[in-house]
Design a protein around this motif. Structure first.
Motif, PDB file in Angstrom:
ATOM      1  N   VAL A 450      48.182-107.040 -44.345  1.00 48.31           N
ATOM      2  CA  VAL A 450      48.172-108.506 -44.426  1.00 48.31           C
ATOM      3  C   VAL A 450      48.089-108.961 -45.882  1.00 48.31           C
ATOM      4  O   VAL A 450      48.865-109.817 -46.332  1.00 48.31           O
ATOM      5  CB  VAL A 450      46.994-109.087 -43.607  1.00 48.31           C
ATOM      6  N   LEU A 451      47.141-108.372 -46.630  1.00 50.37           N
ATOM      7  CA  LEU A 451      46.965-108.776 -48.028  1.00 50.37           C
ATOM      8  C   LEU A 451      48.211-108.450 -48.859  1.00 50.37           C
ATOM      9  O   LEU A 451      48.665-109.272 -49.668  1.00 50.37           O
ATOM     10  CB  LEU A 451      45.738-108.090 -48.625  1.00 50.37           C
ATOM     11  N   GLY A 452      48.769-107.260 -48.656  1.00 48.70           N
ATOM     12  CA  GLY A 452      49.967-106.868 -49.391  1.00 48.70           C
ATOM     13  C   GLY A 452      51.138-107.798 -49.105  1.00 48.70           C
ATOM     14  O   GLY A 452      51.905-108.162 -50.011  1.00 48.70           O
ATOM     15  N   GLY A 453      51.271-108.195 -47.820  1.00 52.93           N
ATOM     16  CA  GLY A 453      52.340-109.113 -47.450  1.00 52.93           C
ATOM     17  C   GLY A 453      52.183-110.473 -48.113  1.00 52.93           C
ATOM     18  O   GLY A 453      53.157-111.051 -48.620  1.00 52.93           O
ATOM     19  N   ILE A 454      50.928-110.977 -48.125  1.00 49.74           N
ATOM     20  CA  ILE A 454      50.667-112.287 -48.742  1.00 49.74           C
ATOM     21  C   ILE A 454      50.987-112.258 -50.239  1.00 49.74           C
ATOM     22  O   ILE A 454      51.675-113.143 -50.769  1.00 49.74           O
ATOM     23  CB  ILE A 454      49.199-112.709 -48.513  1.00 49.74           C
ATOM     24  N   PHE A 457      54.852-111.863 -50.885  1.00 47.40           N
ATOM     25  CA  PHE A 457      55.600-113.098 -50.640  1.00 47.40           C
ATOM     26  C   PHE A 457      55.319-114.143 -51.715  1.00 47.40           C
ATOM     27  O   PHE A 457      56.214-114.910 -52.106  1.00 47.40           O
ATOM     28  CB  PHE A 457      55.260-113.664 -49.261  1.00 47.40           C
ATOM     29  N   ALA A 458      54.087-114.179 -52.195  1.00 48.60           N
ATOM     30  CA  ALA A 458      53.753-115.113 -53.274  1.00 48.60           C
ATOM     31  C   ALA A 458      54.561-114.794 -54.528  1.00 48.60           C
ATOM     32  O   ALA A 458      55.072-115.696 -55.211  1.00 48.60           O
ATOM     33  CB  ALA A 458      52.260-115.046 -53.577  1.00 48.60           C
ATOM     34  N   ILE A 459      54.713-113.496 -54.809  1.00 49.96           N
ATOM     35  CA  ILE A 459      55.498-113.080 -55.983  1.00 49.96           C
ATOM     36  C   ILE A 459      56.972-113.384 -55.780  1.00 49.96           C
ATOM     37  O   ILE A 459      57.660-113.895 -56.684  1.00 49.96           O
ATOM     38  CB  ILE A 459      55.276-111.573 -56.267  1.00 49.96           C
ATOM     39  N   LEU A 460      57.465-113.105 -54.550  1.00 46.96           N
ATOM     40  CA  LEU A 460      58.886-113.331 -54.271  1.00 46.96           C
ATOM     41  C   LEU A 460      59.256-114.812 -54.310  1.00 46.96           C
ATOM     42  O   LEU A 460      60.418-115.163 -54.565  1.00 46.96           O
ATOM     43  CB  LEU A 460      59.256-112.744 -52.904  1.00 46.96           C
ATOM     44  N   TYR A 498      55.244-102.704 -51.781  1.00 50.25           N
ATOM     45  CA  TYR A 498      56.445-101.914 -52.101  1.00 50.25           C
ATOM     46  C   TYR A 498      57.510-102.081 -51.013  1.00 50.25           C
ATOM     47  O   TYR A 498      58.700-102.295 -51.301  1.00 50.25           O
ATOM     48  CB  TYR A 498      56.054-100.442 -52.262  1.00 50.25           C
ATOM     49  N   VAL A 499      57.068-102.003 -49.728  1.00 51.38           N
ATOM     50  CA  VAL A 499      58.006-102.140 -48.606  1.00 51.38           C
ATOM     51  C   VAL A 499      58.644-103.532 -48.603  1.00 51.38           C
ATOM     52  O   VAL A 499      59.853-103.680 -48.395  1.00 51.38           O
ATOM     53  CB  VAL A 499      57.281-101.862 -47.273  1.00 51.38           C
ATOM     54  N   VAL A 500      57.833-104.565 -48.832  1.00 54.39           N
ATOM     55  CA  VAL A 500      58.353-105.938 -48.858  1.00 54.39           C
ATOM     56  C   VAL A 500      59.380-106.104 -49.979  1.00 54.39           C
ATOM     57  O   VAL A 500      60.468-106.669 -49.778  1.00 54.39           O
ATOM     58  CB  VAL A 500      57.203-106.958 -49.023  1.00 54.39           C
ATOM     59  N   PHE A 501      59.059-105.616 -51.171  1.00 57.27           N
ATOM     60  CA  PHE A 501      59.990-105.721 -52.301  1.00 57.27           C
ATOM     61  C   PHE A 501      61.286-104.966 -52.014  1.00 57.27           C
ATOM     62  O   PHE A 501      62.388-105.448 -52.336  1.00 57.27           O
ATOM     63  CB  PHE A 501      59.353-105.195 -53.585  1.00 57.27           C
TER      64      PHE A 501
END
Length: 740
Positions: A450-454, A457-460, A498-501
Motif C-alpha cells: 500500500v505504502l509503495g503504491g501511494i 503514484f505520487a511520484i508518477l 519498482y513494479v509500479v514504475f
C-alpha cells in the motif's frame, strides 16, 4: 552520515542486490535497445529466480549451488508449461510440484533458498503459459538468465574475494564486543541482572549465526584455496574469538555477593569493570578497522588496565591486612587471571591483524580437524523419505503450502482476479513454517504494498519522463533487494514502487494494475495467515521439549569432555571443542524457539515462563561448565580426584534424569534419582576425601599441599554449583506439561 552511507553500501546484502540488479537490468536494457524486450525480460527473470540461492559460502559451493538452482528453476518452468497442455492435470500437477519442491528444505539452508526460487518459478509459470516450441525457447532463456547471474556473481566474487569474510568477521567481533559490554554491565551495583541475562541469551542467537557463517566460509575455503597467509590470519582471529566467548561465559561470578563483600572497597570492582569494558571496546575497534580496511591502532592500553586492577587488589590487601583479606584477594586474583587470558586472546587477534605473516607451524595444531565443525556435503534420498511424516516441521509446512496454493488457484478461478499468480507469489513469499514470522510478513507485505503504491503514484503524478522513471525503477529494485534481507516492510515498499514504475513504462492503465496488485496481495496474505493457523500448525510449544532436551544433552556431553580432559590431561581435543560448539549452538536454538513462541498468539504461548527459565538455567550451566573447563586448561592441575568424579557422576545423573523425563521415560528417571540420592550424601565429605587422598600419596611439601587443596576448593565449589543447577533443571523439567 557519510560513514553510515558507506557502511550501507559496503555490505553483503547491498552487494548481492547490486549483482541481481545488474543481472536483471542489463538483459532488459540491451533487449529493449535491440527491439527484443521479451527476450531480455525472460533472461532477467531467470537471473531473478536464481538469485535466492546465492547465499554466502566459498566459491566452489556458490558455483555449484547456483548451477543447481538454475537447473531446477528451468525444469520447474518447463514442467508447468508442459502441464498446461493437459488441462485436467494442470492444477493437481502444480500443487504436487509445490509440495515436492518445498520438501527440498530438508537438506539445509542453501536447499531452502533453491526451493524458494523454484517455487517462485512455478507461481510465475502459471501466469505466463507458452505453447509449442515457444515452451523450449522460453525455458532456454530462463536457463540463460540463471547462467548469466552465475557469471556476474562469480565475477563480483573474483573482484573482491575476501570482502564477505572480512565483513562477517567484523560483525562477529562487534557482537562479541557487545556480549563483553553486557558482562561489564553486570558489575554495576544496581544492575538489572535479569534483563542483562535476557539480552545475552538473545545475543547468543546472533553470535551463533555469525559463527556458522564464518565456519562455512573459512573452513571450506581453506580446503579449496589452500592455507594462504590471509586465510590463516582470519582463521586465527575466528578461533581466538571463540575462545574469548568461552572465557566470557566462564566468568560466572556472583555479582551480588561480590558487591556485598567489597561494598566498602568499590575501587577494586570499578577498576575491574573498566578493564571489562575496555576489553569489549578493543574488540569493537578491531572489527571497525577490518570493516573499513584501515590500519588498526589500539585505543586502550589493556596491560595498563590490568596493572591498575593488580594495584587495586594490593591496595585492598594492605588496607585490610594479609590474613583478613585472604579470601577476598583469592577471589579477586581469580578474576584477574581470567582478564589476563582475555587480553592474551585479544593480543593474538591484534597480532594476526597487524603482522604480515604468521607461522604455519603456529596454526597447524590449532586448525587440524576443522572439517568436523561444518556440515558435510551429503544429500541422501533417505533424508527426504524420513521427513515424510507429520512429526517433521518441513513436511507439515510443505503440505500446508501446497494446500494454500490450491486455495489460491481456486480463488483465482472463481473470482474476478486479473493475475492469479500474484496471489500465489504472495503466498510463497509470506508463508513460513512458523506462525509468528508468517503473521509478521503478512502485515509487512500488505503495508509495504500500500505504502509503495501511494509513493509511486505520487511520484508518477509529478514525473513523466521515461528515462527518469526507468532510473527510479532500477534504484527501487536495488533498494528493494537490499532491504528485503534487513527489513521486510521497507523491502516490500521499494519492490512495489519498482513494479509500479516498471508497469508505468509498459502499460497505460497503471492504476488498474496497482489496484489488482494490492487486492491480490491482500488475498494471498489472508490465505497464508489463515492456513498457518488452521492447517497442521507448527506451534513452538510442541517443539519446546525437543529443543530443551538437545540443550541439556549438549551440556551433558560438554561436561563429559571436560571430565575426560581433566582425567587424562594433554592437548585440548577436537571432540572437546565440538562439544563446546554444540552446547552454544543448542542454547541458541532453544532461545530462537522461545523468541518464535513470543510472536505466537497468547493462547499458544504455553509454559512460556518455564521455557525461559530452562533457557536461563541451561545458559548458567553452560557458563559454569565453561568456567570449569577454562580453569582446568589454564591452571596447573593435578590428577582428578575421587571427589571430582563423585560430583560429576551426580551432575550427569541429574541431567540424564531430566532427559529421561523429556523422553517420557519415567522409570529411567526414578532409577537415576535413587542413584543420585546416594551420591548427594557424600557432598559434605568432598574436601575431606581430597585431603585424605593427598596425604595418602605423601604430599609433604606445604606449598604443594596448599596449591592442591586450593585446586580442590575451586573445582569442588564449582561442581557443587553445577550439581545445584542440574537439580534445578530436573525440577523445572518436572514442572513442564509434556502431555499437551
Amino acid at each position: 552520515m557519510i560513514d553510515k552511507v558507506r557502511d550501507f553500501i559496503d555490505n553483503a546484502n547491498f552487494t548481492r542486490a547490486v549483482i541481481v540488479t545488474v543481472s536483471g537490468f542489463l538483459p532488459v536494457f540491451i533487449g529493449t535497445q535491440l527491439g527484443y524486450f521479451d527476450i531480455g525480460f525472460a533472461i532477467a527473470l531467470g537471473a531473478f529466480l536464481t538469485y535466492p540461492a546465492d547465499i554466502p559460502s566459498n566459491i566452489v559451493h556458490r558455483a555449484k549451488g547456483l548451477l543447481v538452482a538454475t537447473s531446477i528453476v528451468t525444469a520447474c518452468t518447463l514442467l508447468v508449461n508442459l502441464l498446461s497442455t493437459v488441462p485436467w492435470l494442470f492444477y493437481p500437477g502444480v500443487v504436487a510440484l509445490v509440495f515436492l519442491i518445498s520438501m527440498l528444505s530438508v537438506y539445509g539452508q542453501r536447499a531452502t533458498m533453491i526451493s524458494f526460487g523454484a517455487l517462485i518459478a512455478v507461481a510465475l509459470g502459471t501466469g505466463h503459459i507458452h505453447s509449442g516450441l515457444e515452451i523450449f525457447t522460453y525455458c532456454a532463456l530462463i536457463l540463460g538468465g540463471g547462467l548469466f547471474y552465475t557469471l556476474v556473481s562469480l565475477t563480483f566474487n573474483f573482484l573482491s574475494p575476501h570482502r564477505y569474510t572480512e565483513l562477517e568477521l567484523a560483525n562477529c567481533l562487534k557482537l562479541t564486543a557487545k556480549y563483553m559490554k553486557l558482562r561489564g554491565d553486570l558489575w554495576n551495583a544496581g544492575a538489572d541482572r535479569t534483563a542483562i541475562i535476557e539480552q545475552q541469551l538473545n545475543l547468543q542467537v546472533e553470535i551463533n549465526l555469525a559463527h556458522e557463517n564464518l565456519r562455512e566460509v573459512l573452513i571450506r575455503n581453506r580446503a579449496n584455496t589452500g592455507n594462504s597467509n590471509r586465510s590463516r590470519r582470519m582463521l586465527m582471529m575466528f578461533i581466538s574469538l571463540m575462545e574469548i566467548l568461552e572465557l566470557a561465559l566462564s566468568t560466572s561470578f556472583d555479582h551480588s555477593s561480590l558487591h556485598e563483600k567489597f561494598g566498602a572497597h568499590s575501587k577494586v570492582l570499578n577498576t575491574y569493570q573498566n578493564l571489562a569494558y575496555n576489553l569489549g571496546s578493543s574488540l569493537k575497534r578491531i572489527g571497525k578497522s577490518i570493516a573499513k580496511r584501515k590500519t588498526y591502532t589500539a585505543k586502550h592500553n589493556l596491560m595498563a588496565d590490568l596493572e591498575a586492577v593488580e594495584n587495586a587488589i594490593n591496595e585492598y590487601e594492605q588496607r585490610l591486612g594479609t590474613e583478613a583479606a585472604a579470601e577476598g584477594v583469592w577471589m579477586l586474583k581469580n578474576m584477574l587471571h581470567y582478564a589476563e587470558k582475555q587480553i592474551e586472546k585479544i593480543k593474538v587477534i591484534e597480532r594476526a591483524l597487524t603482522v604480515t605473516s604468521l607461522s604455519k607451524e603456529l596454526n597447524k595444531k590449532r586448525t587440524s580437524d576443522l572439517d568436523k565443525f561444518i556440515q558435510p556435503d551429503y544429500y541422501p534420498l533417505k533424508t527426504l523419505f524420513e521427513n515424510l511424516t507429520f512429526s517433521s516441521t518441513i513436511f507439515r509446512h510443505s503440505l500446508r503450502l501446497a494446500l494454500t496454493i490450491a486455495l489460491g488457484l481456486a480463488v483465482g478461478s472463481f473470482s474476478d482476479v486479473q493475475n492469479v499468480y500474484w496471489i500465489l507469489l504472495t503466498i510463497i513469499v509470506i508463508m513460513r513454517p512458523g506462525y509468528g514470522l508468517t503473521k509478521q510478513r503478512s502485515y509487512h507485505r500488505i503495508a509495504g504494498t500500500v505504502l509503495g503504491g501511494i509513493i509511486a503514484f505520487a511520484i508518477l503524478s509529478l514525473v513523466h519522463h521515461h528515462v527518469i522513471i526507468g532510473t527510479l525503477a532500477v534504484v527501487c529494485m536495488l533498494l528493494g533487494f537490499t532491504f528485503t534481507a534487513i527489513n521486510y516492510w521497507i523491502g516490500a515498499t521499494f519492490v512495489t514502487m519498482y513494479v509500479v514504475f516498471l508497469y508505468s513504462l509498459l502499460t497505460p492503465n497503471i492504476e488498474d494494475v496497482i489496484q489488482y496488485r494490492i487486492l491480490d496481495t491482500a488475498i494471498g496474505a489472508i490465505l497464508a495467515f489463515i492456513s498457518n493457523y488452521f492447517f497442521w500448525p507448527s506451534w513452538e510449544f510442541l517443539n519446546q521439549p525437543v529443543f530443551i532436551k538437545k540443550s541439556i544433552e549438549a551440556n551433558r556431553n560438554y561436561l563429559a569432555e571436560i571430565t575426560a580432559y581433566y582425567n587424562h590431561k594433554g592437548d585440548v581435543t577436537t571432540s572437546y571443542r565440538l562439544a563446546r560448539k554444540n552446547a552454544m549452538v543448542e542454547l541458541g536454538n532453544l532461545m530462537s524457539s522461545y523468541q518464535r513462541m513470543v510472536q505466537e498468539p497468547k493462547s499458544k504461548q504455553k509454559q512460556l515462563q518455564m521455557v525461559y527459565k530452562l533457557a536461563v538455567l541451561n545458559h548458567t550451566l553452560l557458563s559454569a561448565l565453561a568456567s570449569l573447563g577454562t580453569y582446568i586448561q589454564n591452571h596447573k592441575t593435578y590428577k582428578a580426584s575421587e571427589a571430582f568424579n563423585v560430583v560429576v557422576k551426580a551432575v550427569t545423573a541429574n541431567l540424564d534424569h531430566a532427559i529421561a523425563i523429556l523422553n517420557l521415560d519415567i522409570q529411567a528417571g526414578e532409577a537415576l534419582t535413587a542413584n543420585n540420592e546416594e551420591l548427594a550424601v557424600r557432598f559434605t565429605e568432598l574436601k575431606n576425601i581430597r585431603a585424605g587422598e593427598l596425604r595418602e600419596i605423601h604430599v609433604d611439601n606445604e606449598q604443594e599441599f596448599r596449591l592442591r587443596m586450593e585446586e580442590a576448593h575451586l573445582v569442588i565449589e564449582q561442581l557443587i554449583w553445577l550439581n545445584s543447577l542440574s537439580e534445578n533443571i530436573v525440577k523445572a523439567v518436572k514442572a513442564l506439561d509434556l502431555k499437551h
